[in-house]
Motif scaffolding. Structure first.
Motif, PDB file in Angstrom:
ATOM      1  N   THR A  77       0.846  -1.201   0.000  1.00 57.32           N
ATOM      2  CA  THR A  77       0.000   0.000   0.000  1.00 57.32           C
ATOM      3  C   THR A  77       0.877   1.246   0.000  1.00 57.32           C
ATOM      4  N   ILE A  78       0.522   2.204  -0.852  1.00 57.08           N
ATOM      5  CA  ILE A  78       1.218   3.492  -0.906  1.00 57.08           C
ATOM      6  C   ILE A  78       0.240   4.595  -0.521  1.00 57.08           C
ATOM      7  N   TYR A  79       0.719   5.534   0.295  1.00 52.52           N
ATOM      8  CA  TYR A  79      -0.087   6.670   0.732  1.00 52.52           C
ATOM      9  C   TYR A  79       0.457   7.954   0.105  1.00 52.52           C
ATOM     10  N   ALA A  80      -0.456   8.842  -0.276  1.00 56.12           N
ATOM     11  CA  ALA A  80      -0.054  10.112  -0.867  1.00 56.12           C
ATOM     12  C   ALA A  80      -1.007  11.210  -0.400  1.00 56.12           C
ATOM     13  N   LEU A  81      -0.537  12.442  -0.464  1.00 58.47           N
ATOM     14  CA  LEU A  81      -1.290  13.597   0.013  1.00 58.47           C
ATOM     15  C   LEU A  81      -1.460  14.604  -1.110  1.00 58.47           C
ATOM     16  N   GLY A  82      -2.650  15.158  -1.230  1.00 57.89           N
ATOM     17  CA  GLY A  82      -2.918  16.226  -2.183  1.00 57.89           C
ATOM     18  C   GLY A  82      -3.561  17.404  -1.485  1.00 57.89           C
ATOM     19  N   ILE A  83      -3.241  18.618  -1.927  1.00 55.01           N
ATOM     20  CA  ILE A  83      -3.743  19.841  -1.297  1.00 55.01           C
ATOM     21  C   ILE A  83      -4.203  20.787  -2.386  1.00 55.01           C
ATOM     22  N   SER A  84      -5.330  21.424  -2.191  1.00 60.38           N
ATOM     23  CA  SER A  84      -5.858  22.376  -3.168  1.00 60.38           C
ATOM     24  C   SER A  84      -5.252  23.752  -2.960  1.00 60.38           C
ATOM     25  N   ASP A  85      -5.530  24.658  -3.870  1.00 58.54           N
ATOM     26  CA  ASP A  85      -5.172  26.058  -3.677  1.00 58.54           C
ATOM     27  C   ASP A  85      -6.091  26.666  -2.616  1.00 58.54           C
ATOM     28  N   PRO A  86      -5.660  27.736  -1.957  1.00 58.04           N
ATOM     29  CA  PRO A  86      -6.543  28.398  -0.986  1.00 58.04           C
ATOM     30  C   PRO A  86      -7.659  29.164  -1.687  1.00 58.04           C
ATOM     31  N   GLY A  87      -8.762  29.358  -0.968  1.00 56.35           N
ATOM     32  CA  GLY A  87      -9.841  30.210  -1.458  1.00 56.35           C
ATOM     33  C   GLY A  87     -10.770  29.559  -2.449  1.00 56.35           C
ATOM     34  N   MET A  88     -10.768  28.235  -2.565  1.00 58.91           N
ATOM     35  CA  MET A  88     -11.623  27.565  -3.535  1.00 58.91           C
ATOM     36  C   MET A  88     -12.957  27.160  -2.916  1.00 58.91           C
ATOM     37  N   GLU A  89     -13.957  26.932  -3.777  1.00 58.78           N
ATOM     38  CA  GLU A  89     -15.226  26.370  -3.337  1.00 58.78           C
ATOM     39  C   GLU A  89     -14.987  24.932  -2.877  1.00 58.78           C
ATOM     40  N   LYS A  90     -15.697  24.493  -1.852  1.00 59.07           N
ATOM     41  CA  LYS A  90     -15.361  23.259  -1.145  1.00 59.07           C
ATOM     42  C   LYS A  90     -15.302  22.040  -2.053  1.00 59.07           C
ATOM     43  N   ASP A  91     -16.334  21.785  -2.841  1.00 59.32           N
ATOM     44  CA  ASP A  91     -16.357  20.573  -3.664  1.00 59.32           C
ATOM     45  C   ASP A  91     -15.237  20.581  -4.695  1.00 59.32           C
ATOM     46  N   ALA A  92     -15.004  21.725  -5.332  1.00 61.58           N
ATOM     47  CA  ALA A  92     -13.923  21.829  -6.315  1.00 61.58           C
ATOM     48  C   ALA A  92     -12.566  21.668  -5.644  1.00 61.58           C
ATOM     49  N   ALA A  93     -12.425  22.207  -4.431  1.00 60.06           N
ATOM     50  CA  ALA A  93     -11.154  22.089  -3.711  1.00 60.06           C
ATOM     51  C   ALA A  93     -10.848  20.631  -3.390  1.00 60.06           C
ATOM     52  N   ILE A  94     -11.856  19.872  -2.944  1.00 62.08           N
ATOM     53  CA  ILE A  94     -11.649  18.456  -2.634  1.00 62.08           C
ATOM     54  C   ILE A  94     -11.318  17.674  -3.899  1.00 62.08           C
ATOM     55  N   GLU A  95     -11.985  17.995  -4.993  1.00 62.75           N
ATOM     56  CA  GLU A  95     -11.716  17.312  -6.259  1.00 62.75           C
ATOM     57  C   GLU A  95     -10.289  17.569  -6.740  1.00 62.75           C
ATOM     58  N   LEU A 108       5.574   9.078  -6.554  1.00 62.97           N
ATOM     59  CA  LEU A 108       6.158   8.263  -5.504  1.00 62.97           C
ATOM     60  C   LEU A 108       6.454   6.850  -5.992  1.00 62.97           C
ATOM     61  N   PHE A 109       5.514   6.270  -6.715  1.00 61.11           N
ATOM     62  CA  PHE A 109       5.613   4.858  -7.065  1.00 61.11           C
ATOM     63  C   PHE A 109       6.531   4.593  -8.257  1.00 61.11           C
ATOM     64  N   HIS A 110       6.515   5.460  -9.224  1.00 57.71           N
ATOM     65  CA  HIS A 110       7.270   5.156 -10.447  1.00 57.71           C
ATOM     66  C   HIS A 110       7.779   6.466 -11.054  1.00 57.71           C
ATOM     67  N   SER A 111       8.779   7.064 -10.439  1.00 60.83           N
ATOM     68  CA  SER A 111       9.294   8.340 -10.919  1.00 60.83           C
ATOM     69  C   SER A 111      10.622   8.150 -11.619  1.00 60.83           C
ATOM     70  N   GLU A 112      10.812   8.879 -12.684  1.00 61.40           N
ATOM     71  CA  GLU A 112      12.066   8.882 -13.425  1.00 61.40           C
ATOM     72  C   GLU A 112      12.590  10.313 -13.444  1.00 61.40           C
ATOM     73  N   LEU A 113      13.780  10.502 -12.910  1.00 63.79           N
ATOM     74  CA  LEU A 113      14.350  11.833 -12.769  1.00 63.79           C
ATOM     75  C   LEU A 113      15.558  11.988 -13.676  1.00 63.79           C
ATOM     76  N   ARG A 114      15.563  13.083 -14.428  1.00 66.05           N
ATOM     77  CA  ARG A 114      16.706  13.430 -15.269  1.00 66.05           C
ATOM     78  C   ARG A 114      17.210  14.797 -14.825  1.00 66.05           C
ATOM     79  N   LEU A 115      18.512  14.924 -14.747  1.00 65.70           N
ATOM     80  CA  LEU A 115      19.123  16.121 -14.172  1.00 65.70           C
ATOM     81  C   LEU A 115      20.250  16.623 -15.056  1.00 65.70           C
ATOM     82  N   ILE A 116      20.340  17.949 -15.166  1.00 71.84           N
ATOM     83  CA  ILE A 116      21.503  18.567 -15.787  1.00 71.84           C
ATOM     84  C   ILE A 116      21.874  19.790 -14.956  1.00 71.84           C
ATOM     85  N   SER A 117      23.167  19.919 -14.641  1.00 67.87           N
ATOM     86  CA  SER A 117      23.641  21.025 -13.812  1.00 67.87           C
ATOM     87  C   SER A 117      24.853  21.673 -14.459  1.00 67.87           C
TER      88      SER A 117
END
Length: 342
Positions: A77-95, A108-117
């Motif tokens: 099992t993987i857990y993740a968190l999502g947060i809406s922007d402030p000031g939104m209508e409740k149902d749209a914010a939850i969506e 989190l589960f399957h990320s591929e990172l490419r970097l150039i510095s």
């Protein structure tokens, strides 16, 4: 001076004074009406603009206790968190928060990172004063594509705070694939410039995600651009722009934040809301975990009698799965602790 002379002088200057006073009264009335209109407009817009939640400066928003006791992810099992922007209508914010949680779960589960510095330094000496210039630029891309079964998603927690920010905790049970998909791409650009005593820091964060569920698509994009701590935020949900309410946000904690303190690699002020700081620190921590893979470095150096110049460029690529171990908020700053999912 006799009475006739005084009367004559009064007849000459009194009309002019009356005219001048009348003009002053007219100007005062015009200024009064103008400021009254401005004040009424500001009051009307403040009371009727949904993206301006009340009490954002006077009273801090309370963060729920589950926010700081993050469930442990494992190979089941993987857990993740999502947060809406402030000031939104409740149902749209939850969506929106749910969509962001699922997009983060893909990272989190399957990320591929490419970097150039790029690292550039230049030091020159002259008879007057030495000149030193340095520039460091870092660009990396995190990409994730995940097929999923919607029946394996569970909404564990939902909370909407004082600033109308929705926080959604989701879990996903691994095992098998589904017909739906989520595709998330994040870009981060960091640039540091220094010439003598002048220092400049520029940062850009951008996240784009699309979730396809039963033939329908939901999307969001979020971009953050800062130059020496001056921020500009642009956000879209299902290709509709979301006006961002710029306030000095503050947060308090419900109960104890966590059992053990985190020694953070990165932290971010919460003055611009939860999601801005959360995604910023998350991508920084993800980059930090990518420092162990094989790195290719190219260098160019020139030595002269009057100075030294050096340029080095490195690229790397990483494929891994990670988990959120802990979240902490202290002095209105947020920090995360990520770990490798084994």
């Amino acid at each position: 001076m006799d009475f006739r002379s005084i009367l004559y002088i009064m007849c000459i200057f009194l009309p002019a004074a009356v005219v001048s006073q009348d003009e002053n009264d007219k100007q005062v009335n015009m200024d009064y009406r103008a400021f009254q209109e401005i004040l009424n407009k500001e009051i009307y817009e403040s009371e009727n603009t949904p993206e301006r939640p009340a009490g954002t400066i006077i009273q801090p928003a309370v963060l729920p206790s589950w926010f700081f006791h993050f469930p442990a992810s494992d190979n089941h099992t993987i857990y993740a968190l999502g947060i809406s922007d402030p000031g939104m209508e409740k149902d749209a914010a939850i969506e929106l928060a749910e969509l962001r949680a699922k997009s983060l779960l893909a990272l989190l589960f399957h990320s591929e990172l490419r970097l150039i510095s790029d690292h550039f330094t230049s030091e020159n000496s002259s008879e007057s004063t030495p000149e030193f210039t340095t520039k460091y630029s870092n660009f990396y891309q995190v990409e994730a594509f995940m097929m999923f079964d919607s029946n394996r998603f569970t909404i564990e927690e939902v909370d909407v705070n004082l600033f109308h920010e929705a926080m959604v905790l989701v879990s996903y049970s691994l095992g098998g694939t589904g017909k739906d998909s989520v595709n998330t791409t994040a870009h981060v650009f960091l640039l540091e410039r220094q010439k003598q005593n002048l220092f400049e820091l520029e940062e850009k964060y951008e996240v784009n995600s699309a979730l396809k569920f039963q033939g329908e698509e939901s999307t969001y994009s979020y971009a953050l651009h800062s130059l020496n701590d001056i921020f500009e935020i642009t956000s879209e949900f299902n290709q509709q722009p979301l006006p961002f309410a710029y306030y000095n946000y503050g947060y308090s904690i419900e109960g104890n934040s966590s059992d053990e303190a985190i020694a953070p690699n990165f932290s971010s002020k919460l003055n611009y809301g939860l999601w801005k700081s959360f995604v910023e620190v998350f991508l920084q921590e993800l980059y930090f975990l990518s420092q162990n893979p094989e790195i290719y470095i190219r260098q160019v150096g020139d030595n002269h009698s009057s100075g030294t110049k050096n340029l080095s460029r490195e690229t790397s690529q990483l494929l891994h799965s990670v988990k959120i171990d802990k979240i902490q908020v202290n002095n209105n700053r947020i920090c995360l602790q990520l770990g490798i999912l084994k």
